[in-house]
Design an enzyme around this catalytic site. Structure first.
Site, short mmCIF file in Angstrom:
data_model
loop_
_atom_site.label_atom_id
_atom_site.label_comp_id
_atom_site.label_asym_id
_atom_site.label_seq_id
_atom_site.Cartn_x
_atom_site.Cartn_y
_atom_site.Cartn_z
N GLN A 179 -4.48 -1.57 9.83
CA GLN A 179 -4.60 -2.81 9.08
C GLN A 179 -5.11 -3.88 10.06
O GLN A 179 -4.54 -3.80 11.27
CB GLN A 179 -3.10 -3.38 8.82
CG GLN A 179 -2.94 -4.57 7.81
CD GLN A 179 -3.40 -4.51 6.35
OE1 GLN A 179 -3.62 -3.52 5.93
NE2 GLN A 179 -3.76 -5.91 6.18
N LYS B 204 0.94 -1.19 -0.13
CA LYS B 204 0.02 -0.37 -0.11
C LYS B 204 0.94 1.24 -0.03
O LYS B 204 0.52 2.15 -0.74
CB LYS B 204 -0.93 0.11 0.87
CG LYS B 204 -1.93 -1.07 1.11
CD LYS B 204 -2.80 -1.19 2.29
CE LYS B 204 -3.83 -2.45 2.14
NZ LYS B 204 -4.49 -2.94 3.55
N ASP C 250 -10.92 2.81 4.51
CA ASP C 250 -11.45 1.68 4.54
C ASP C 250 -12.84 1.52 4.48
O ASP C 250 -13.30 0.34 4.29
CB ASP C 250 -10.75 1.05 5.80
CG ASP C 250 -9.46 -0.03 5.64
OD1 ASP C 250 -9.48 -0.51 4.34
OD2 ASP C 250 -8.69 -0.25 6.79
N1 GUN Z 1 -7.44 -6.99 6.49
C1 GUN Z 1 -7.82 -7.70 5.30
N2 GUN Z 1 -8.30 -6.72 4.56
C2 GUN Z 1 -8.22 -5.72 4.86
C3 GUN Z 1 -8.77 -4.28 4.58
O1 GUN Z 1 -9.27 -4.09 3.39
N3 GUN Z 1 -8.35 -3.34 5.15
C4 GUN Z 1 -7.51 -3.36 6.17
N4 GUN Z 1 -7.24 -2.13 7.25
N5 GUN Z 1 -7.21 -4.46 6.89
C5 GUN Z 1 -7.44 -5.48 6.30
#
Ligand code: GUN
Length: 309
Positions: A97, A53, A120
């Site tokens: 995350q 990311k 998110d």
């Molecule tokens: N863990 C698995 N998928 C995601 C996501 O789309 N965003 C975040 N922040 N954590 C994740």
């Protein structure tokens, strides 16, 4: 017959190219969208995701802050970090995350993020906006699934969609988005009776259950579109053999790395489906592209600018 491959790498690359242009134009007027990516602890899979990311932010010209507190951080300390990021002018998007360590109250943390910076789309305010069809920040993986369908010219309106999985991160929001696209949506889960029969109804099947190769060819109507959200690491040689015997590229990778990534959909579904996303290289690249999209969108909205599309 073999399914048409819905190439997430190519679709993600087009979205990122569009965003890079947009970021260039924003920077020309003094606006650099910024993302804070918070990774608590040292989970290796999460480290890979967060690094990718941050790297994509750099490629597109976004500002990024990679914040990595130790797994021992308390809920109170993490709340203080979120408050600090909410207040920072250079941060337009905040990503925490998941999963967080067990001792942390994840729901409380997600509620503490400013909904305007919640790239998110997990804050209850954004969940509510999505479910009532109002503009807001939409979760990235579900938005990516819809974007793949849209950019592949696969109609959603009036279609039977079956979503496998009811998670807050994928199943529920993707069902909501597809309803907003006027599809007829059924959500299945571990307690659903006669799962195979329900799945066979689908014109579009979205698998987000987190179990390697769970969707077998008998569960898919011939010609259906299959969107595979699963990312499961297969290390068991027996399972590998069952799934990928005869696939030279996979066999080479498994011999070298001792593992391969498998979706929730069995590879032989390729022989039945009309179109299908591969794993890797399907939905995954779209998740990152949509995160970048959300960060740019949050930066625009914060400054009273209209969304770019
Ligand atoms: N863990 C698995 N998928 C995601 C996501 O789309 N965003 C975040 N922040 N954590 C994740």
């Amino acid at each position: 017959m073999s399914a048409r491959i819905l190439d997430g790498n190519a679709i993600g690359a087009s979205i990122k190219a569009e965003l890079a242009e947009e970021v260039k134009a924003l920077r020309a007027i003094g606006v650099q969208p910024g993302l804070a990516a918070v990774l608590v602890g040292e989970d290796p899979a999460s480290q890979v995701y967060v690094r990718s990311k941050v790297k994509t932010c750099e490629q597109l010209g976004l500002y990024s802050a990679h914040i990595a507190p130790p797994a021992s951080i308390t809920t109170a300390e993490l709340l203080a970090l979120v408050a600090e990021l909410n207040a920072r002018d250079d941060i337009d998007g905040i990503l925490i995350q998941l999963p967080l360590p067990k001792h942390i109250d994840s729901k409380q943390i997600l509620r503490a993020i400013d909904p305007a910076k919640d790239v998110d789309g997990f804050h209850p305010v954004n969940v509510g906006l999505l479910s009532t069809q109002q503009p807001g920040l939409v979760p990235c993986t579900p938005a990516g699934c819809v974007e793949i369908l849209r950019r592949s010219n696969i109609p959603m309106e009036g279609k039977e969609v079956v979503v496998l999985g009811r998670s807050n991160i994928v199943g529920k929001p993707v069902a909501m988005l597809l309803m907003n696209e006027s599809a007829t949506v059924t959500v299945c889960h571990s307690r659903t009776h006669d799962l195979a029969a329900v799945c066979r109804r689908a014109d579009i099947l979205v698998a987000a259950i987190g179990k390697a190769a769970m969707v077998t060819p008998d569960m898919v109507r011939p010609g259906a579109t299959v969107i595979d959200v699963g990312i499961n690491r297969v290390t068991d040689p027996k399972l590998f053999e069952q799934l990928y015997a005869g696939d030279a590229a996979r066999e080479k990778q498994f011999a070298e790395k001792g593992s391969t990534l498998c979706g929730d959909v069995h590879p032989r579904v390729m022989e039945v489906a009309g179109a299908m996303t591969p794993v890797p290289g399907g939905v995954g690249p779209l998740t990152i592209a949509m995160l970048m999209y959300n960060t740019v969108l949050a930066a625009r909205l914060k400054r009273g600018m209209a969304p770019s599309r």
